[in-house]
Design a protein around this motif. Sequence first.
Motif, PDB file in Angstrom:
ATOM      1  N   GLU A 189       0.827  -1.211   0.000  1.00  0.00           N
ATOM      2  CA  GLU A 189       0.000   0.000   0.000  1.00  0.00           C
ATOM      3  C   GLU A 189       0.858   1.256   0.000  1.00  0.00           C
ATOM      4  O   GLU A 189       0.514   2.259  -0.651  1.00  0.00           O
ATOM      5  N   LYS A 190       1.965   1.220   0.699  1.00  0.00           N
ATOM      6  CA  LYS A 190       2.857   2.381   0.725  1.00  0.00           C
ATOM      7  C   LYS A 190       3.448   2.639  -0.657  1.00  0.00           C
ATOM      8  O   LYS A 190       3.536   3.782  -1.112  1.00  0.00           O
ATOM      9  N   LYS A 191       3.845   1.573  -1.333  1.00  0.00           N
ATOM     10  CA  LYS A 191       4.429   1.719  -2.668  1.00  0.00           C
ATOM     11  C   LYS A 191       3.403   2.243  -3.676  1.00  0.00           C
ATOM     12  O   LYS A 191       3.718   3.067  -4.526  1.00  0.00           O
ATOM     13  N   LEU A 192       2.183   1.753  -3.573  1.00  0.00           N
ATOM     14  CA  LEU A 192       1.171   2.074  -4.590  1.00  0.00           C
ATOM     15  C   LEU A 192       0.372   3.323  -4.251  1.00  0.00           C
ATOM     16  O   LEU A 192      -0.293   3.868  -5.128  1.00  0.00           O
ATOM     17  N   ASP A 193       0.416   3.758  -2.998  1.00  0.00           N
ATOM     18  CA  ASP A 193      -0.353   4.926  -2.564  1.00  0.00           C
ATOM     19  C   ASP A 193      -1.809   4.774  -2.990  1.00  0.00           C
ATOM     20  O   ASP A 193      -2.399   5.649  -3.625  1.00  0.00           O
ATOM     21  N   ALA A 194      -2.398   3.634  -2.648  1.00  0.00           N
ATOM     22  CA  ALA A 194      -3.775   3.325  -3.019  1.00  0.00           C
ATOM     23  C   ALA A 194      -4.336   2.340  -2.005  1.00  0.00           C
ATOM     24  O   ALA A 194      -3.593   1.700  -1.260  1.00  0.00           O
ATOM     25  N   GLU A 195      -5.668   2.234  -1.983  1.00  0.00           N
ATOM     26  CA  GLU A 195      -6.305   1.192  -1.183  1.00  0.00           C
ATOM     27  C   GLU A 195      -6.184  -0.115  -1.940  1.00  0.00           C
ATOM     28  O   GLU A 195      -6.609  -0.223  -3.087  1.00  0.00           O
ATOM     29  N   ASP A 213      -9.305   8.544  -8.628  1.00  0.00           N
ATOM     30  CA  ASP A 213      -9.112   9.340  -9.839  1.00  0.00           C
ATOM     31  C   ASP A 213      -7.954   8.834 -10.694  1.00  0.00           C
ATOM     32  O   ASP A 213      -7.259   9.607 -11.349  1.00  0.00           O
ATOM     33  N   LYS A 214      -7.757   7.501 -10.672  1.00  0.00           N
ATOM     34  CA  LYS A 214      -6.737   6.896 -11.524  1.00  0.00           C
ATOM     35  C   LYS A 214      -7.345   5.696 -12.237  1.00  0.00           C
ATOM     36  O   LYS A 214      -8.266   5.062 -11.713  1.00  0.00           O
ATOM     37  N   PRO A 215      -6.828   5.352 -13.422  1.00  0.00           N
ATOM     38  CA  PRO A 215      -7.328   4.144 -14.078  1.00  0.00           C
ATOM     39  C   PRO A 215      -7.141   2.928 -13.176  1.00  0.00           C
ATOM     40  O   PRO A 215      -6.153   2.813 -12.458  1.00  0.00           O
ATOM     41  N   VAL A 216      -8.108   2.033 -13.200  1.00  0.00           N
ATOM     42  CA  VAL A 216      -8.073   0.847 -12.346  1.00  0.00           C
ATOM     43  C   VAL A 216      -6.869  -0.015 -12.704  1.00  0.00           C
ATOM     44  O   VAL A 216      -6.661  -0.380 -13.868  1.00  0.00           O
ATOM     45  N   ALA A 217      -6.075  -0.336 -11.690  1.00  0.00           N
ATOM     46  CA  ALA A 217      -4.836  -1.086 -11.910  1.00  0.00           C
ATOM     47  C   ALA A 217      -4.809  -2.333 -11.045  1.00  0.00           C
ATOM     48  O   ALA A 217      -5.366  -2.369  -9.946  1.00  0.00           O
ATOM     49  N   PHE A 218      -4.126  -3.344 -11.533  1.00  0.00           N
ATOM     50  CA  PHE A 218      -3.988  -4.616 -10.844  1.00  0.00           C
ATOM     51  C   PHE A 218      -2.529  -5.029 -10.848  1.00  0.00           C
ATOM     52  O   PHE A 218      -1.755  -4.623 -11.713  1.00  0.00           O
ATOM     53  N   TYR A 219      -2.188  -5.870  -9.880  1.00  0.00           N
ATOM     54  CA  TYR A 219      -0.796  -6.284  -9.721  1.00  0.00           C
ATOM     55  C   TYR A 219      -0.749  -7.739  -9.286  1.00  0.00           C
ATOM     56  O   TYR A 219      -1.660  -8.244  -8.631  1.00  0.00           O
ATOM     57  N   PHE A 220       0.353  -8.388  -9.624  1.00  0.00           N
ATOM     58  CA  PHE A 220       0.710  -9.657  -9.018  1.00  0.00           C
ATOM     59  C   PHE A 220       1.755  -9.402  -7.940  1.00  0.00           C
ATOM     60  O   PHE A 220       2.578  -8.485  -8.065  1.00  0.00           O
ATOM     61  N   TYR A 221       1.715 -10.219  -6.894  1.00  0.00           N
ATOM     62  CA  TYR A 221       2.728 -10.118  -5.838  1.00  0.00           C
ATOM     63  C   TYR A 221       3.186 -11.513  -5.456  1.00  0.00           C
ATOM     64  O   TYR A 221       2.367 -12.406  -5.215  1.00  0.00           O
ATOM     65  N   ASP A 222       4.507 -11.686  -5.405  1.00  0.00           N
ATOM     66  CA  ASP A 222       5.118 -12.938  -4.984  1.00  0.00           C
ATOM     67  C   ASP A 222       5.630 -12.766  -3.560  1.00  0.00           C
ATOM     68  O   ASP A 222       6.531 -11.955  -3.312  1.00  0.00           O
ATOM     69  N   VAL A 223       5.045 -13.504  -2.626  1.00  0.00           N
ATOM     70  CA  VAL A 223       5.378 -13.338  -1.214  1.00  0.00           C
ATOM     71  C   VAL A 223       6.832 -13.731  -0.939  1.00  0.00           C
ATOM     72  O   VAL A 223       7.540 -13.049  -0.193  1.00  0.00           O
ATOM     73  N   LEU A 266      -3.693  -8.450  -6.733  1.00  0.00           N
ATOM     74  CA  LEU A 266      -4.052  -7.235  -6.017  1.00  0.00           C
ATOM     75  C   LEU A 266      -4.888  -6.321  -6.894  1.00  0.00           C
ATOM     76  O   LEU A 266      -4.640  -6.201  -8.104  1.00  0.00           O
ATOM     77  N   PHE A 267      -5.838  -5.665  -6.268  1.00  0.00           N
ATOM     78  CA  PHE A 267      -6.633  -4.624  -6.908  1.00  0.00           C
ATOM     79  C   PHE A 267      -6.304  -3.320  -6.200  1.00  0.00           C
ATOM     80  O   PHE A 267      -6.508  -3.192  -4.990  1.00  0.00           O
ATOM     81  N   ALA A 268      -5.746  -2.358  -6.934  1.00  0.00           N
ATOM     82  CA  ALA A 268      -5.380  -1.060  -6.363  1.00  0.00           C
ATOM     83  C   ALA A 268      -6.444  -0.042  -6.727  1.00  0.00           C
ATOM     84  O   ALA A 268      -6.665   0.243  -7.901  1.00  0.00           O
ATOM     85  N   ASP A 269      -7.100   0.503  -5.713  1.00  0.00           N
ATOM     86  CA  ASP A 269      -8.268   1.349  -5.919  1.00  0.00           C
ATOM     87  C   ASP A 269      -7.941   2.794  -5.579  1.00  0.00           C
ATOM     88  O   ASP A 269      -7.698   3.131  -4.418  1.00  0.00           O
ATOM     89  N   SER A 270      -7.938   3.640  -6.599  1.00  0.00           N
ATOM     90  CA  SER A 270      -7.786   5.090  -6.424  1.00  0.00           C
ATOM     91  C   SER A 270      -8.981   5.759  -7.076  1.00  0.00           C
ATOM     92  O   SER A 270      -9.437   5.328  -8.139  1.00  0.00           O
TER      93      SER A 270
END
Length: 659
Positions: free
Chosen positions: A319-325, A346-356, A340-344
């Motif tokens: 969350e700190k890196k992406l500055d989003a919920e 006023d930004k286009p909807v973005a998604f990410y993969f994360y490897d623990v 991951l679903f990053a919700d802002s």
Amino acid sequence: MKTALKMPFLAALVLSMSACQTFTKKEAVNAEYIPREVLFGNPDITGIKISPDGKYVAYLSAHKGVLNIWVQDFGKPETAKPVTHDTKRGIFRYNWTYTPGTLIFSQDVAGDENFGLYTLNVATGDLNEITKPGKVTSQIAETSHLRPNEVVIMTNERDPRFFDYKILNLATKATTDLFTNTENYAGIIFDKNYHPILASKSNKDGSSTIFLWNSANKKFVKKTVVPFEDSMTSTAVDVSHDGSKVYLLDSRQRDKAALVEWDLKSDKTKVVASDDRSDIQGLQMHPQTGKLLWASSYYLKRDIQFFDKDFQKHFESIEKKLDAEVNVTSMSLDGNQWVLFADSTDKPVAFYFYDVKTQTLSQPLYHTKAMIPYGHRLSAMEAVEIPSRDGFQLVSYLTQARKQAGKSMVLLVHGGPWGRDDYGYNPYHQWLADRGYNVLSVNFRASTGFGKKFLNAGDKQWGRKMHDDLIDAVNWAVKNGYADPNEVVIMGGSYGGYAALAGLTFTPDTFAAAVDIVGPSNLETLLNTVPPYWESFRANLYKRVGDPTTAAGKKLLKERSPLTHVNKIKKPLLILQGANDPRVKKAEADQIYNAMVAKKIPVEYVLFPDEGHGFAKAANNMGANALTEEFLQKYLKGRLEPIEAHVKASSAQVITTPQ
């Protein structure tokens, strides 16, 4: 995994952990408006789910213009291919099972919500119809890594009012009875070994009784009663894998629902998470161990309480890196791969993969690539509290247009009414703001998440105090300079559609116009035609809206029905309706339309013959929104994208004669 994580639409994207999306052509950017195709067209890719073994990734994407399931080998986007080939409605719901490479999905007929179930082997293409759509409805009740070759399904084939539970063998496709619901329980929860643990039953006074399974006698035994006042803020949400503990959202002895752990062996309970301002609304557990990872509550914005330090460390770093919920929307069984679903707002909807294991975060992946050039034109959402006339604080969300059309505003009312509006990216807020309108969404009394006092304050207040809250919000917006009192349109779907009709009838001078999307006009006929499988909720519904079986109830329902007051309408109305809607029947739209025509009050009515409660097909959604946009432009003078192509591509039928 049980969560109440908010998603404005099916979300997520699939590529390898290190991949990023490529753009093969430069999209032309419209200088006047964000195109509806960008806002509401079929997504490039959505609904991502990692298979439990981490071998595959499935997602939804258009195939020949229709949403279908696609699958690729994990980390190998070049292997992606459609594994379903629907050419009509599209597919919107699916799950991985724990049988390697096997999916299960559901589909209805033209929006009737009578879902059939299908299994699909993604390697062989073997597709099997398990239950037939169109007459009864079926759902997936439980999947388990402890019984990987079987899933629990529920179906109302025996009795349309109540669901029986069956075990589906994924190899043979045969079903065997797990629990035949002759006692008419509203719902049953099983552990991961498919043993029944808990059941609930609705009572005539609106309360509900909780039963626990007695394994010796092989039957449910009454344990406790949840009073009516707690009936919509208290529910069992999950059990531990071994069935020894039940997790409840529980508002008894408190106003805001807390997460409570109930140890069935000791019969002791303890509060695990609570919030003084709002209900606990969701929880997330590790898919393999069943360990509780987090619980979330939601007042103005989301708050999380963590129960696993390692998970918390990874999550907060992201969350700190992406500055989003951020929401975790899918995990492999071992918990090492996340989507991951990053919700802002006023930004286009973005998604990410994360490897623990490697703590690797992928490059952003976009639900709609064509939105990227318009990202700088999106408008920020503000979370605000608006005081009601009788002392409640109404949690609301305001999006201001960058280039306003006068001081116009759209009051966008959520459905339910037992639901809520959230803070985050909202395509309807962005669309309306882009066209020049400020947009306000209000969590009026009866909205969920704010405690039982606020929810119960909406009982039998359709068209009264619930509507007063909306009017108080409009007055607030006018007072604070967000709206001209002569330039406000009320718009919504389902209960929001009712609110639009109520706006024109109960407060005929407040709004410049109204848009009713699948909204009820006659509360008595609404309650007399609910789907049969709502039977377990019927007593609660009658106590909260009005009882059509009593003289007093009929009187109240008639009084609160916009149809009764149709002669008071002074302002324009647009009605949008799905012909196959099982919740708010077509007759609800027909009645108000016919009455207005008979009284020679101007009204526009558009029917979609292949839709139900809302518009699932992208072409129909864009067609409905095109017609709405033209309607709003007539009365609020905002920007208008040409509508002809989208209306023509949809199934929209303009009604011109009484129905």
